[in-house]
Design a protein around this motif. Sequence first.
Motif, PDB file in Angstrom:
ATOM      1  N   LEU A  83       0.826  -1.207   0.000  1.00 55.27           N
ATOM      2  CA  LEU A  83       0.000   0.000   0.000  1.00 55.27           C
ATOM      3  C   LEU A  83       0.860   1.258   0.000  1.00 55.27           C
ATOM      4  O   LEU A  83       0.548   2.231  -0.697  1.00 55.27           O
ATOM      5  N   PHE A  84       1.939   1.247   0.791  1.00 50.07           N
ATOM      6  CA  PHE A  84       2.859   2.384   0.777  1.00 50.07           C
ATOM      7  C   PHE A  84       3.457   2.573  -0.616  1.00 50.07           C
ATOM      8  O   PHE A  84       3.654   3.698  -1.068  1.00 50.07           O
ATOM      9  N   THR A  88       3.321   6.130  -2.985  1.00 50.88           N
ATOM     10  CA  THR A  88       4.506   6.866  -3.426  1.00 50.88           C
ATOM     11  C   THR A  88       4.854   6.570  -4.882  1.00 50.88           C
ATOM     12  O   THR A  88       5.893   6.975  -5.374  1.00 50.88           O
ATOM     13  N   GLN A  89       3.928   5.819  -5.539  1.00 52.97           N
ATOM     14  CA  GLN A  89       4.118   5.449  -6.935  1.00 52.97           C
ATOM     15  C   GLN A  89       5.455   4.732  -7.150  1.00 52.97           C
ATOM     16  O   GLN A  89       6.166   4.953  -8.125  1.00 52.97           O
ATOM     17  N   GLY A 102       6.029   0.000   6.672  1.00 54.61           N
ATOM     18  CA  GLY A 102       4.953  -0.946   6.954  1.00 54.61           C
ATOM     19  C   GLY A 102       5.421  -2.176   7.710  1.00 54.61           C
ATOM     20  O   GLY A 102       4.635  -2.838   8.404  1.00 54.61           O
ATOM     21  N   LEU A 103       6.711  -2.499   7.596  1.00 52.00           N
ATOM     22  CA  LEU A 103       7.248  -3.682   8.292  1.00 52.00           C
ATOM     23  C   LEU A 103       7.351  -3.481   9.796  1.00 52.00           C
ATOM     24  O   LEU A 103       7.659  -4.422  10.530  1.00 52.00           O
ATOM     25  N   LEU A 104       7.065  -2.263  10.253  1.00 52.95           N
ATOM     26  CA  LEU A 104       7.013  -2.031  11.696  1.00 52.95           C
ATOM     27  C   LEU A 104       5.973  -2.933  12.345  1.00 52.95           C
ATOM     28  O   LEU A 104       6.149  -3.399  13.476  1.00 52.95           O
ATOM     29  N   VAL A 105       4.894  -3.208  11.623  1.00 55.75           N
ATOM     30  CA  VAL A 105       3.848  -4.103  12.123  1.00 55.75           C
ATOM     31  C   VAL A 105       4.391  -5.516  12.320  1.00 55.75           C
ATOM     32  O   VAL A 105       4.019  -6.212  13.274  1.00 55.75           O
ATOM     33  N   LEU A 158      -4.960   5.655   0.273  1.00 55.86           N
ATOM     34  CA  LEU A 158      -3.719   5.866  -0.463  1.00 55.86           C
ATOM     35  C   LEU A 158      -3.002   7.147  -0.056  1.00 55.86           C
ATOM     36  O   LEU A 158      -2.100   7.614  -0.751  1.00 55.86           O
ATOM     37  N   ASN A 159      -3.402   7.679   1.087  1.00 54.68           N
ATOM     38  CA  ASN A 159      -2.688   8.823   1.658  1.00 54.68           C
ATOM     39  C   ASN A 159      -1.550   8.293   2.524  1.00 54.68           C
ATOM     40  O   ASN A 159      -1.793   7.546   3.481  1.00 54.68           O
TER      41      ASN A 159
END
Length: 235
Positions: A83-84, A88-89, A102-105, A158-159
Amino acid sequence: MKTFIPNFITLLNLLSGCIAVIYAVNGDMKLTALFVCLGILFDFLDGFIARKLRVQSVLGVQLDSLADLVTSGVVPGLVLYYLFSLTTQLTWDTSGIVPYFGLLVTLASAYRLAKFNVSDTQSDFFIGLPVPANTLWIIALPLILEYQSNDVVQVIILNPWFLVLFTLISSYLLNAPIKLISLKFKNWDLNDNAYRYILIIFSLIVILFFRFVGIPIAIIGYLVLSLISSKKLNV
């Protein structure tokens, strides 16, 4: 022989998680979600069957956490990475560092599972959001984009700042010092399990009416209902 049955089911959870990882890396969020849900189902069944057969073991506990780390730890981290990347395209082969947030999760999930393994106070309730529940509302995001998308949904999900906040909240809730309802039934008595039944019925209703949007609503309802039950029962 029967002692191996729940462990075999746990291995099916792990297998499902590994397959989900493959689909997540390839950006197929629909099949990722399918195998994650299958893994979570096996995760529920292994403990249920172990209790019914009275073959619970230390090995089973450790194996269960290892399987959960993949299905409900690595996979949600990859979904957030995906999703990130969209916000950021960027693509999967990019050297950009933003999606790795996102891998912080995944890290928070590993810590949550380790704490659970050494805890002896989480039989009647959970401390912190269980990793399968956290995973469900994460995989709901790409499904909402796929099946219930509109301009508002896309602007929100997507923000990148929404995803940063969402990742931080998810990571915090996994290890937050809050007591949450456990869905482990010791009996089927209505009085003993009132909040569990309310949670199940509420979740089914919101998912039925709101489809994938209903998943995060159900998780929020789970948190609210748990806080209410904790105050009333003084646990």
